[in-house]
Design a protein around this motif. Structure first.
Motif, PDB file in Angstrom:
ATOM      1  N   GLU A  30      37.256  22.610  27.376  1.00  0.00           N
ATOM      2  CA  GLU A  30      36.387  22.078  26.525  1.00  0.00           C
ATOM      3  C   GLU A  30      36.016  23.210  25.372  1.00  0.00           C
ATOM      4  N   ASN A  33      39.479  24.305  20.865  1.00  0.00           N
ATOM      5  CA  ASN A  33      39.733  23.251  20.243  1.00  0.00           C
ATOM      6  C   ASN A  33      41.068  23.282  19.876  1.00  0.00           C
ATOM      7  N   GLY A  35      42.780  21.127  18.980  1.00  0.00           N
ATOM      8  CA  GLY A  35      42.831  20.446  17.372  1.00  0.00           C
ATOM      9  C   GLY A  35      43.054  21.286  16.253  1.00  0.00           C
ATOM     10  N   GLU A  36      42.646  22.629  16.365  1.00  0.00           N
ATOM     11  CA  GLU A  36      42.826  23.429  15.281  1.00  0.00           C
ATOM     12  C   GLU A  36      44.247  23.737  14.990  1.00  0.00           C
ATOM     13  N   LYS A  41      48.392  14.184  13.411  1.00  0.00           N
ATOM     14  CA  LYS A  41      46.989  13.377  14.218  1.00  0.00           C
ATOM     15  C   LYS A  41      47.377  11.898  14.196  1.00  0.00           C
ATOM     16  N   ASP A  75      38.949  12.275  19.530  1.00  0.00           N
ATOM     17  CA  ASP A  75      38.383  13.532  19.283  1.00  0.00           C
ATOM     18  C   ASP A  75      39.374  14.409  18.796  1.00  0.00           C
ATOM     19  N   LYS A  77      38.933  17.268  17.519  1.00  0.00           N
ATOM     20  CA  LYS A  77      38.689  18.770  17.944  1.00  0.00           C
ATOM     21  C   LYS A  77      39.648  18.927  19.212  1.00  0.00           C
ATOM     22  N   HIS A  78      40.096  18.149  19.861  1.00  0.00           N
ATOM     23  CA  HIS A  78      40.772  18.503  20.986  1.00  0.00           C
ATOM     24  C   HIS A  78      42.121  17.874  21.183  1.00  0.00           C
ATOM     25  N   LYS A  80      45.781  17.463  20.468  1.00  0.00           N
ATOM     26  CA  LYS A  80      46.555  18.662  19.808  1.00  0.00           C
ATOM     27  C   LYS A  80      47.905  17.981  19.070  1.00  0.00           C
TER      28      LYS A  80
END
Ligand code: SF4
Ligand code: SF4
Length: 99
Positions: A30, A33, A35-36, A41, A75, A77-78, A80
């Motif tokens: 968790e 991140n 998602g960075e 997306k 989400d 942020k997570h 990929k």
């Protein structure tokens, strides 16, 4: 050794990183991140979604939360950006979009 990722900077040495193939505590993913580093997306076309929840089960990052038997907002942020959710959706309700 477990790295405190909140203290990592671009000048960190490899010796400062967590030893590979080691699990030091539960739930540590968790803190990362993922998602960075994605370049795409998922975009959910809500009008086409039938809440079958297949995407939530297939997501390798658990980035599609379910609340009271309904898929809720991805989400990011997570997420990929792997596109698996778009691939498995039987109703073509998810499109991958560039950032
Ligand atoms: S797989 Fe498609 S239809 Fe099923 S919940 Fe996900 S977006 Fe909705
Ligand atoms: S693109 Fe991949 S990581 Fe992101 S929500 Fe879909 S399945 Fe999960």
């Amino acid at each position: 050794m477990a790295t405190d990722i909140s203290k990592l900077t671009l000048t960190a040495r490899w010796q400062d990183l967590t030893t590979g193939m080691m699990i030091h505590a539960g739930g540590t993913s968790e803190e990362f991140n993922t998602g960075e580093w994605t370049s795409v997306k998922p975009h959910v076309k809500e009008e086409d979604c039938r809440q079958c929840l297949l995407c939530a089960q297939a997501c390798p990052d658990s980035a599609i939360p379910v609340n009271k038997n309904e898929r809720v907002k991805v989400d990011l942020k997570h997420c990929k950006g792997c596109g698996i959710c778009a691939k498995v959706c039987p109703f073509d309700a998810i499109e991958m979009e560039g950032l």
